[in-house]
Design a protein around this motif. Sequence first.
Motif, PDB file in Angstrom:
ATOM      1  N   UNK A  36       0.864  -1.169   0.000  1.00  0.00           N
ATOM      2  CA  UNK A  36       0.000   0.000   0.000  1.00  0.00           C
ATOM      3  C   UNK A  36       0.898   1.215   0.000  1.00  0.00           C
ATOM      4  N   UNK A  37       0.364   2.331  -0.421  1.00  0.00           N
ATOM      5  CA  UNK A  37       1.142   3.543  -0.270  1.00  0.00           C
ATOM      6  C   UNK A  37       1.038   4.462  -1.433  1.00  0.00           C
ATOM      7  N   UNK A  38       2.130   5.210  -1.669  1.00  0.00           N
ATOM      8  CA  UNK A  38       2.122   6.308  -2.614  1.00  0.00           C
ATOM      9  C   UNK A  38       2.319   5.897  -4.034  1.00  0.00           C
ATOM     10  N   UNK A  39       3.198   6.585  -4.721  1.00  0.00           N
ATOM     11  CA  UNK A  39       3.403   6.317  -6.137  1.00  0.00           C
ATOM     12  C   UNK A  39       4.856   6.500  -6.478  1.00  0.00           C
ATOM     13  N   UNK A  40       5.244   6.177  -7.706  1.00  0.00           N
ATOM     14  CA  UNK A  40       6.655   6.205  -8.023  1.00  0.00           C
ATOM     15  C   UNK A  40       7.281   7.580  -8.137  1.00  0.00           C
ATOM     16  N   UNK A  41       8.579   7.681  -7.859  1.00  0.00           N
ATOM     17  CA  UNK A  41       9.321   8.911  -8.024  1.00  0.00           C
ATOM     18  C   UNK A  41      10.656   8.558  -8.614  1.00  0.00           C
ATOM     19  N   UNK A 185      10.905  11.008   1.345  1.00  0.00           N
ATOM     20  CA  UNK A 185      10.106  12.220   1.180  1.00  0.00           C
ATOM     21  C   UNK A 185       9.685  12.363  -0.275  1.00  0.00           C
ATOM     22  N   UNK A 186       8.369  12.423  -0.517  1.00  0.00           N
ATOM     23  CA  UNK A 186       7.838  12.586  -1.862  1.00  0.00           C
ATOM     24  C   UNK A 186       8.229  13.973  -2.368  1.00  0.00           C
ATOM     25  N   UNK A 187       8.990  14.066  -3.482  1.00  0.00           N
ATOM     26  CA  UNK A 187       9.475  15.362  -3.971  1.00  0.00           C
ATOM     27  C   UNK A 187       8.372  16.267  -4.490  1.00  0.00           C
ATOM     28  N   UNK A 188       7.212  15.711  -4.869  1.00  0.00           N
ATOM     29  CA  UNK A 188       6.135  16.540  -5.398  1.00  0.00           C
ATOM     30  C   UNK A 188       5.230  17.070  -4.294  1.00  0.00           C
ATOM     31  N   UNK A 189       4.746  16.180  -3.444  1.00  0.00           N
ATOM     32  CA  UNK A 189       3.794  16.592  -2.407  1.00  0.00           C
ATOM     33  C   UNK A 189       4.472  17.025  -1.121  1.00  0.00           C
ATOM     34  N   UNK A 190       5.741  16.609  -0.944  1.00  0.00           N
ATOM     35  CA  UNK A 190       6.429  16.914   0.297  1.00  0.00           C
ATOM     36  C   UNK A 190       6.068  15.962   1.427  1.00  0.00           C
TER      37      UNK A 190
END
Length: 555
Positions: A36-41, A185-190
């Motif tokens: 589960x979780x966020x998305x790729x960076x 740390x997600x670079x887009x959303x912070x």
Amino acid sequence: MGRSSVRGEGTRPRGRHDGSPGSGGAAAAGGRRSGRGGRPGAAPAGAGTGRTDRPSRRAPKSGKRRVLRWVATVLALLILGTGGAGYLYYKHLNGNIRKEDLTLGDKQMADHKANAAGQTPLNILLIGSDARDSEANQKLGGAKETFGGTPLADVQMLLHLSADRSNISVVSMPRDTMLKMPKCTDPESGKVYAASTVDVQTNESLGRGGPGCTVAAWYELTGITIDHFMMIDFAGVVSMADAIGGVPVCVDANIHSRGSDGKGSGLKLKEGTTSVKGKQALQWLRTRYGFEDNTDLGRTKAQHQYLNSMVRQLRKGTKLTDPGKLMSLAEAATSALTVDKGLDTVKKLYDLAEELKKAPTDRITMTTMPNVYGTGRFSGRVYPKADEAEQVFRMIREDIPLDGKASKRKTPVVTDKAAPDDEIAVSVRNATGTDTQGPAQGRANTVKELLTDAGFTRASVDSQNTEPAARTGLLYPSADLEGDAQAVAKALGIPVAQVKKSTEVSGIVLAVGADWREDGAYPAKAAEEKTPESANPLNGADEKACMHVNPNYTW
């Protein structure tokens, strides 16, 4: 052509059903699912790669073909490139390439050590995403409950190109591997994803901000400096396989990867060798039910066989003589990938290819991280096998060929001369703890006395709580202390490869690891340069490799 989830392109969070039928893998995956979780960076990365000023020896048209062949090869597997610096479709192809940050972790990766010739190794993390974020990916990946949700990093392979460019080693980490996730740390959303306190399945790293978190997870586990990453999705695999024209694979019996419970990739082949492409190639790469023991480990072996075979096909050039096919392959290759910002142009990829093609096919070694199965509720999951996984990681860190052949490694260049022993300050820490044992009592003080006896009278004990370390290491903060740190290592018999620059220390720090829990001199293990059999090494030139079919999936 389908694309992976990209910043600003409407990625939506989603949950996953562990073990759901048909919820297959990434660019080469399938079977049990978790995460589960966020998305790729993705991200910026360093690593110089090759010369770009070589004049073309052919007419312009030939140069264009060569650059297309190069793009196709590099992006297909990153193991081969062919020459030429043509400008055909240059801007268009550049526009196809998606870019992300290299690492989203909060730890700075160590610098590579240069050998006497000034060469450094090159490490590239290859990631297969199972994104269902486009019509093409949804059709190929199935599992409707996952459509539009967070992708998983279901294929993870680290490609290591030696400093002398004589060999390539590839280490796969099964997607069912359990490990602790680093802070990302997600670079887009912070958004900050805190470091996990419990073991998490490795493929979930992609959902913690992107491929940059997968890179951070690898660095956290292995200590291997990663220079670049490349990520591909379902549709990318199919388009690449179609453009190449087929890859020969072998099974030792008829196989149909489809059980009565509906599990399986759908792959159906006759015994012997078959050239697979398109959807069938994707099925091969995702097959879990039908190979060996129906686990991710068998699937990983099948992926190695496929990739080695692809390299041999590309290096023969038999599929890449027609200009139309070359253009198709270049389009498919550049459209299929997400890369870090250090590989964000065709020119940079060309430079990389120039380096990768230097290693001959018979010096390519595919391996799997040595592992053990979990128990209880983690049954079916895998964990790094204590000493043997670290052995493989250490060989990569120290640029030791996994194929067992003689290395051309030379001692790293050190421009800083060491101060007299009695002027070198060394802080000794006890990092001998393990997952099952506490720190060995008194080790820091004992090693400090060894240093004092050797003439390092400014050695002292650092009594602060120290993170456990599998291997003893010397850390130094800046180049002017490198020579001093190496002098300490030499006095204690610690390999120079375990002397590393670190921004986390203010002076020379000796962390006594779990490999030195006992009294006496630092243990030198002559056998440590051998790749463990549990890594299942496969040579790139082996044309006899054939997958064993599970008897329950024959027809």
